[in-house]
Design an enzyme around this catalytic site. Structure first.
Site, short mmCIF file in Angstrom:
data_model
loop_
_atom_site.label_atom_id
_atom_site.label_comp_id
_atom_site.label_asym_id
_atom_site.label_seq_id
_atom_site.Cartn_x
_atom_site.Cartn_y
_atom_site.Cartn_z
N GLY A 319 47.00 31.87 -67.03
CA GLY A 319 48.18 31.11 -67.05
C GLY A 319 47.95 30.07 -66.06
CD GLU A 320 47.19 30.01 -61.59
OE1 GLU A 320 46.26 29.60 -60.89
OE2 GLU A 320 48.09 30.90 -60.98
N GLY A 321 48.31 26.92 -66.04
CA GLY A 321 47.58 25.54 -66.66
C GLY A 321 46.06 25.66 -66.41
#
EC number: 2.4.2.21
Length: 354
Positions: A319-321
């Site tokens: 996640g987190e881009g």
């Protein structure tokens, strides 16, 4: 970091007083611009003159034309690339669906601010701007197993806040998220949209054990049962089963389309936000690129449904881009190749024979 006010204003002033919040969003979707085919054709024409065999840069050539089509200009640019991470907290996290406590939400935002997360390193390596949106992180959404995550008004207000992601100006946006419990929320959204056994959509998230996985499946099943009869509208699915980061990412993706900014979507949770827009209008993701295929859940099947071919397959599930940022680096290289490569004439290189 940007903080969301709990009563963030809607950007749709002038709408009739009797219109529902969801009507505002549908009106914006109806005004989405299409691609600039002339700009894409101009890129393709220049591509045939560059010092390389035709087609030899593979998908990089497609990416340059895709960027031009959605920016509405040739050549395309990527001088102000931006990665936005939307952080939210979830009431369902208290059901034991994650290997980490909800306190990690705030701790990870501090880590982002200190430059200590993986996304910080990726953005620095590729020269990408980075911004984090704190979506009322200390106020979890409703526990979707027993109540809606958000009201319609709160959902649309959060979408409006997400639309601010492109307000400062960018020519390429990557969207990502952070929030303990949000893979459970994403799985519930996919199950509501696409059906099938809920277990199909439930992955390991932060690395839960068998008991945790069973709790996660049970939470999705309970959420679907709780909201049965109210999930025919994708926007209702967003409000009832989603999270603030889901709503904000959907808002950012929509705002980017309205401002002709190409978007790179991250993984399992980010794609859940995109899938809700797609369920409203299949054209809503035409300006989007799937940055990667996640190892979480059945992400590959979702991307196939959305008609999005992932750029990367690295087994990521952070996640987190992170995957979107890596892909945006590839897009940046594609644009640079198109803009900066010499033509056969400029380089004095013989072109292909007839």
């Amino acid at each position: 970091m940007a903080d969301i006010p709990t009563d963030a204003p809607s950007p749709t002033a002038g709408i009739p007083a009797d219109a529902t919040p969801f009507d505002d969003i549908r009106r914006l979707i109806a005004t989405m611009p299409g691609p600039d085919e002339a700009a894409a054709a101009e890129v393709s024409a220049r591509d045939s003159l560059l010092t390389k065999p035709a087609g030899s840069l593979g998908r990089l050539e497609f990416l340059a034309a895709w960027m031009a089509a959605w920016q509405g200009k040739a050549p395309p640019s990527l001088d102000r690339p931006l990665v936005c991470v939307f952080a939210g907290s979830h009431g369902v996290a208290e059901r034991g669906v994650s290997a980490y406590p909800s306190a990690v939400n705030r701790q990870m935002l501090d880590n982002f601010a200190a430059g200590g997360a993986a996304i910080n390193q990726i953005c620095a390596a590729y020269g990408l701007g980075f911004k984090v949106f704190d979506l009322a992180l200390d106020m979890p959404t409703g526990d979707i197993t027993v109540e809606p995550a958000m009201t319609q008004k709160a959902c649309v207000a959060t979408m409006a806040f997400g639309m601010e992601a492109v307000a400062a100006g960018t020519d390429g946006l990557a969207v990502g998220e952070m929030g303990i419990g949000n893979t459970t929320v994403a799985a519930a959204i996919y199950a509501a949209l696409y059906g099938g056994e809920p277990a199909r959509w439930v992955g390991r998230g932060t690395g839960i054990d068998e008991a945790g996985h069973a709790r996660k499946v049970a939470a999705v099943e309970a959420a679907l049962a709780c909201h049965q009869g109210h999930l025919d509208d994708p926007l209702a699915v967003m409000a009832r089963l989603g999270g603030r980061e889901i709503a904000a990412m959907a808002g950012a993706i929509l705002a980017a389309r309205l401002q002709r900014v190409p978007v790179v979507i991250d993984g399992y949770v980010s794609t859940a936000a995109a899938s809700l827009l797609h369920a409203i209008d299949p054209r809503a993701l035409d300006h989007c690129l799937a940055g990667h295929v996640s190892a979480e859940g059945d992400h590959a099947a979702v991307l196939e449904r959305l008609g999005l071919r992932p750029l990367l397959d690295l087994g990521l599930r952070l996640g987190e881009g992170s995957g979107a940022a890596l892909a945006l680096g590839v897009v940046k290289a594609a644009v640079a190749c198109h803009r900066e490569m010499a033509t056969f004439a400029q380089a004095g290189v013989s072109g292909p024979t007839a």
